[in-house]
Design a protein around this motif. Structure first.
Motif, PDB file in Angstrom:
ATOM      1  N   ILE A  85      -5.146 -12.834   1.842  1.00  0.00           N
ATOM      2  CA  ILE A  85      -4.233 -13.003   0.714  1.00  0.00           C
ATOM      3  C   ILE A  85      -4.306 -11.755  -0.160  1.00  0.00           C
ATOM      4  O   ILE A  85      -5.361 -11.405  -0.693  1.00  0.00           O
ATOM      5  CB  ILE A  85      -4.574 -14.265  -0.105  1.00  0.00           C
ATOM      6  N   ILE A  86      -3.176 -11.061  -0.299  1.00  0.00           N
ATOM      7  CA  ILE A  86      -3.102  -9.863  -1.134  1.00  0.00           C
ATOM      8  C   ILE A  86      -3.005 -10.254  -2.599  1.00  0.00           C
ATOM      9  O   ILE A  86      -3.686  -9.682  -3.456  1.00  0.00           O
ATOM     10  CB  ILE A  86      -1.897  -8.992  -0.708  1.00  0.00           C
TER      11      ILE A  86
ATOM     12  N   THR B  22       0.344  -0.804  -3.853  1.00  0.00           N
ATOM     13  CA  THR B  22       0.298   0.128  -2.726  1.00  0.00           C
ATOM     14  C   THR B  22      -0.373  -0.573  -1.555  1.00  0.00           C
ATOM     15  O   THR B  22      -1.113  -1.540  -1.741  1.00  0.00           O
ATOM     16  CB  THR B  22      -0.468   1.428  -3.072  1.00  0.00           C
ATOM     17  N   MET B  23      -0.086  -0.093  -0.350  1.00  0.00           N
ATOM     18  CA  MET B  23      -0.614  -0.755   0.845  1.00  0.00           C
ATOM     19  C   MET B  23      -1.932  -0.118   1.283  1.00  0.00           C
ATOM     20  O   MET B  23      -2.109   1.093   1.194  1.00  0.00           O
ATOM     21  CB  MET B  23       0.417  -0.714   1.972  1.00  0.00           C
ATOM     22  N   ARG B  24      -2.855  -0.948   1.746  1.00  0.00           N
ATOM     23  CA  ARG B  24      -4.141  -0.468   2.248  1.00  0.00           C
ATOM     24  C   ARG B  24      -4.155  -0.370   3.760  1.00  0.00           C
ATOM     25  O   ARG B  24      -5.050   0.234   4.342  1.00  0.00           O
ATOM     26  CB  ARG B  24      -5.279  -1.374   1.774  1.00  0.00           C
TER      27      ARG B  24
ATOM     28  N   GLY C 161       5.758   4.943   3.747  1.00  0.00           N
ATOM     29  CA  GLY C 161       4.544   5.205   4.505  1.00  0.00           C
ATOM     30  C   GLY C 161       3.580   6.112   3.758  1.00  0.00           C
ATOM     31  O   GLY C 161       3.850   6.596   2.656  1.00  0.00           O
ATOM     32  N   GLY C 162       2.431   6.361   4.384  1.00  0.00           N
ATOM     33  CA  GLY C 162       1.392   7.188   3.777  1.00  0.00           C
ATOM     34  C   GLY C 162       1.692   8.672   3.866  1.00  0.00           C
ATOM     35  O   GLY C 162       2.552   9.108   4.644  1.00  0.00           O
ATOM     36  N   ASP C 163       0.975   9.470   3.076  1.00  0.00           N
ATOM     37  CA  ASP C 163       1.246  10.911   3.015  1.00  0.00           C
ATOM     38  C   ASP C 163       0.830  11.655   4.280  1.00  0.00           C
ATOM     39  O   ASP C 163       1.124  12.840   4.435  1.00  0.00           O
ATOM     40  CB  ASP C 163       0.587  11.535   1.783  1.00  0.00           C
ATOM     41  N   SER C 164       0.156  10.962   5.211  1.00  0.00           N
ATOM     42  CA  SER C 164      -0.213  11.595   6.478  1.00  0.00           C
ATOM     43  C   SER C 164       0.751  11.231   7.607  1.00  0.00           C
ATOM     44  O   SER C 164       0.606  11.721   8.722  1.00  0.00           O
ATOM     45  CB  SER C 164      -1.634  11.187   6.879  1.00  0.00           C
ATOM     46  N   ASP C 165       1.725  10.377   7.312  1.00  0.00           N
ATOM     47  CA  ASP C 165       2.683   9.959   8.337  1.00  0.00           C
ATOM     48  C   ASP C 165       3.773  11.012   8.501  1.00  0.00           C
ATOM     49  O   ASP C 165       4.522  11.297   7.568  1.00  0.00           O
ATOM     50  CB  ASP C 165       3.327   8.619   7.954  1.00  0.00           C
ATOM     51  N   LYS C 166       3.892  11.560   9.695  1.00  0.00           N
ATOM     52  CA  LYS C 166       4.895  12.594   9.933  1.00  0.00           C
ATOM     53  C   LYS C 166       6.314  12.041   9.879  1.00  0.00           C
ATOM     54  O   LYS C 166       7.262  12.751   9.562  1.00  0.00           O
ATOM     55  CB  LYS C 166       4.639  13.262  11.291  1.00  0.00           C
ATOM     56  N   ASP C 167       6.458  10.751  10.226  1.00  0.00           N
ATOM     57  CA  ASP C 167       7.779  10.137  10.256  1.00  0.00           C
ATOM     58  C   ASP C 167       8.017   9.201   9.066  1.00  0.00           C
ATOM     59  O   ASP C 167       8.820   8.279   9.139  1.00  0.00           O
ATOM     60  CB  ASP C 167       7.982   9.366  11.556  1.00  0.00           C
TER      61      ASP C 167
ATOM     62  N   PRO D 172      15.175   9.181   3.197  1.00  0.00           N
ATOM     63  CA  PRO D 172      14.017  10.062   3.389  1.00  0.00           C
ATOM     64  C   PRO D 172      12.894   9.740   2.407  1.00  0.00           C
ATOM     65  O   PRO D 172      13.127   9.310   1.271  1.00  0.00           O
ATOM     66  CB  PRO D 172      14.603  11.456   3.130  1.00  0.00           C
ATOM     67  N   ALA D 173      11.660   9.943   2.868  1.00  0.00           N
ATOM     68  CA  ALA D 173      10.495   9.708   2.005  1.00  0.00           C
ATOM     69  C   ALA D 173      10.593  10.561   0.747  1.00  0.00           C
ATOM     70  O   ALA D 173      11.066  11.703   0.792  1.00  0.00           O
ATOM     71  CB  ALA D 173       9.215  10.028   2.763  1.00  0.00           C
ATOM     72  N   MET D 174      10.144  10.006  -0.366  1.00  0.00           N
ATOM     73  CA  MET D 174      10.176  10.716  -1.632  1.00  0.00           C
ATOM     74  C   MET D 174       8.789  11.266  -1.938  1.00  0.00           C
ATOM     75  O   MET D 174       7.767  10.692  -1.537  1.00  0.00           O
ATOM     76  CB  MET D 174      10.709   9.801  -2.725  1.00  0.00           C
ATOM     77  N   LYS D 175       8.727  12.366  -2.652  1.00  0.00           N
ATOM     78  CA  LYS D 175       7.514  13.182  -2.729  1.00  0.00           C
ATOM     79  C   LYS D 175       6.342  12.538  -3.463  1.00  0.00           C
ATOM     80  O   LYS D 175       5.220  13.031  -3.356  1.00  0.00           O
ATOM     81  CB  LYS D 175       7.852  14.522  -3.377  1.00  0.00           C
ATOM     82  N   ASN D 176       6.564  11.436  -4.187  1.00  0.00           N
ATOM     83  CA  ASN D 176       5.454  10.867  -4.958  1.00  0.00           C
ATOM     84  C   ASN D 176       5.315   9.351  -4.786  1.00  0.00           C
ATOM     85  O   ASN D 176       4.737   8.684  -5.646  1.00  0.00           O
ATOM     86  CB  ASN D 176       5.613  11.201  -6.449  1.00  0.00           C
ATOM     87  N   LEU D 177       5.818   8.795  -3.691  1.00  0.00           N
ATOM     88  CA  LEU D 177       5.810   7.333  -3.523  1.00  0.00           C
ATOM     89  C   LEU D 177       5.013   6.889  -2.304  1.00  0.00           C
ATOM     90  O   LEU D 177       5.305   5.864  -1.704  1.00  0.00           O
ATOM     91  CB  LEU D 177       7.262   6.811  -3.418  1.00  0.00           C
ATOM     92  N   TRP D 178       3.964   7.625  -1.944  1.00  0.00           N
ATOM     93  CA  TRP D 178       3.207   7.345  -0.731  1.00  0.00           C
ATOM     94  C   TRP D 178       2.494   5.990  -0.790  1.00  0.00           C
ATOM     95  O   TRP D 178       1.913   5.619  -1.807  1.00  0.00           O
ATOM     96  CB  TRP D 178       2.206   8.467  -0.481  1.00  0.00           C
ATOM     97  N   CYS D 179       2.564   5.271   0.328  1.00  0.00           N
ATOM     98  CA  CYS D 179       1.934   3.937   0.480  1.00  0.00           C
ATOM     99  C   CYS D 179       2.495   2.914  -0.501  1.00  0.00           C
ATOM    100  O   CYS D 179       1.828   1.926  -0.823  1.00  0.00           O
ATOM    101  CB  CYS D 179       0.412   4.018   0.354  1.00  0.00           C
ATOM    102  N   MET D 180       3.698   3.127  -0.975  1.00  0.00           N
ATOM    103  CA  MET D 180       4.292   2.200  -1.945  1.00  0.00           C
ATOM    104  C   MET D 180       4.536   0.830  -1.314  1.00  0.00           C
ATOM    105  O   MET D 180       5.010   0.721  -0.184  1.00  0.00           O
ATOM    106  CB  MET D 180       5.602   2.778  -2.482  1.00  0.00           C
ATOM    107  N   LEU D 181       4.191  -0.210  -2.058  1.00  0.00           N
ATOM    108  CA  LEU D 181       4.371  -1.593  -1.628  1.00  0.00           C
ATOM    109  C   LEU D 181       4.875  -2.380  -2.842  1.00  0.00           C
ATOM    110  O   LEU D 181       4.110  -3.036  -3.543  1.00  0.00           O
ATOM    111  CB  LEU D 181       3.047  -2.162  -1.111  1.00  0.00           C
TER     112      LEU D 181
END
Length: 306
Positions: free
Chosen positions: A39-40, A117-119, A157-163, A270-279
């Protein structure tokens, strides 16, 4: 073997999954949900706002630069579901529910949001008990006064995700339009054009809840319970499962109906520059007349399979 030893042996023989299910069923608040393994958050609005707040639009330099769609939003409230006949309706099993109320202007919308944010990129499940109604300002049924209510996710997605991309599943129950009682679920694939804000070229905005671009969910007609007068409510159950790894929906249920999601897709940009792992999770309401529309949510359970 003593009685206590027998009891210990039985407990030790239970699987972790069996114990988890037993604990959930023993909780009156949680047993109404069917959460995944972890449970989150469990938001029972008898405890407060639980992190749900106004969706404030982007701006730069001045609040006046905010897009009009966002400028109309106000903060969600805690409500006893008061009305003029008998005082208060109350929540599912307490005095309070979260209330998302529009302004009394035809086509007005309001949105509440919870920002996390997602873990882990895994399947998640969003469940809630909700109801909706117009403001009871006249002694008539008013069943076509609420245009729509719904929910959305805002994911990246996370900042390490290429896609990595920004993915925004939207689902709404279109109750009525121009006085016609439609009662169907819709989804949205496209957002509005992005608008640059301010002079520093750091901020832009798009109003993704505009009334254009909604598509009917195949087989998505559903008659929800709407009681005989505008002061009465009945609570409905909703569940939406989504895979954060594949960024695709898994299942959608409202009350006793499950729906085909084979044609469903999300807004994808497209991914935005400051929203990594957003949930992020959103709840919204819209009125079809010059009267306030109310979306009430008693409780929410968000869970994940990780």
């Amino acid at each position: 073997m003593t009685e206590s030893n027998v009891t210990e042996t039985k407990i030790e023989g239970l699987t972790a999954d069996t114990l988890r299910k037993a604990l959930l069923l023993a909780s009156p608040e949680l047993s109404r949900f069917d959460p995944l393994r972890r449970i989150i958050c469990h938001d029972a609005f008898s405890k407060g706002h639980c992190g749900w707040s106004q969706l404030v639009g982007n701006y730069e330099g001045s609040l006046d630069s905010m897009l009009p769609g966002y400028a109309q939003h106000t903060n969600a409230m805690l409500s006893t579901l008061g009305h003029w006949e008998a005082g208060s309706h109350g929540g599912y099993d307490s005095s309070y529910a979260l209330k998302i109320a529009t302004r009394p202007v035809r086509g007005a919308q309001n949105v509440a949001i919870k920002r996390l944010t997602m873990r882990q990129r895994a399947p998640i499940r969003f469940e809630m008990y909700f109801t909706f109604k117009p403001e009871a300002t006249e002694p008539r049924l008013s069943e076509t006064d609420v245009r729509s209510v719904g929910f959305l996710f805002d994911l990246q997605g996370g900042d390490s995700d290429k896609d990595a991309e920004r993915v925004m599943p939207h689902l709404r129950f279109l109750n009525a339009a121009d006085g016609q009682h439609l009662q169907k679920w819709q989804f949205k694939r496209e957002t509005t054009t992005f608008t640059k804000l301010g002079a520093e070229n750091k901020t832009e905005s798009h109003y993704h809840l505009s009334n254009e671009g909604w598509q009917d969910l195949p087989g998505g007609n559903q008659r929800l319970c709407y009681n005989e007068i505008a002061t009465k409510v009945n609570w409905s159950y909703l569940r939406f499962d989504f895979d954060l790894a594949k960024m695709r929906p898994i299942a959608f249920q409202c009350n006793d109906r499950t729906f085909d999601l084979s044609q469903f897709d999300s807004i994808r940009i497209p991914a935005m520059k400051n929203l990594w792992c957003m949930l992020n999770f959103g709840l919204f309401a819209e009125t079809d007349v010059d009267k306030r529309a109310f979306l009430y949510v008693d409780s929410i359970c968000i869970s994940g399979d990780f």
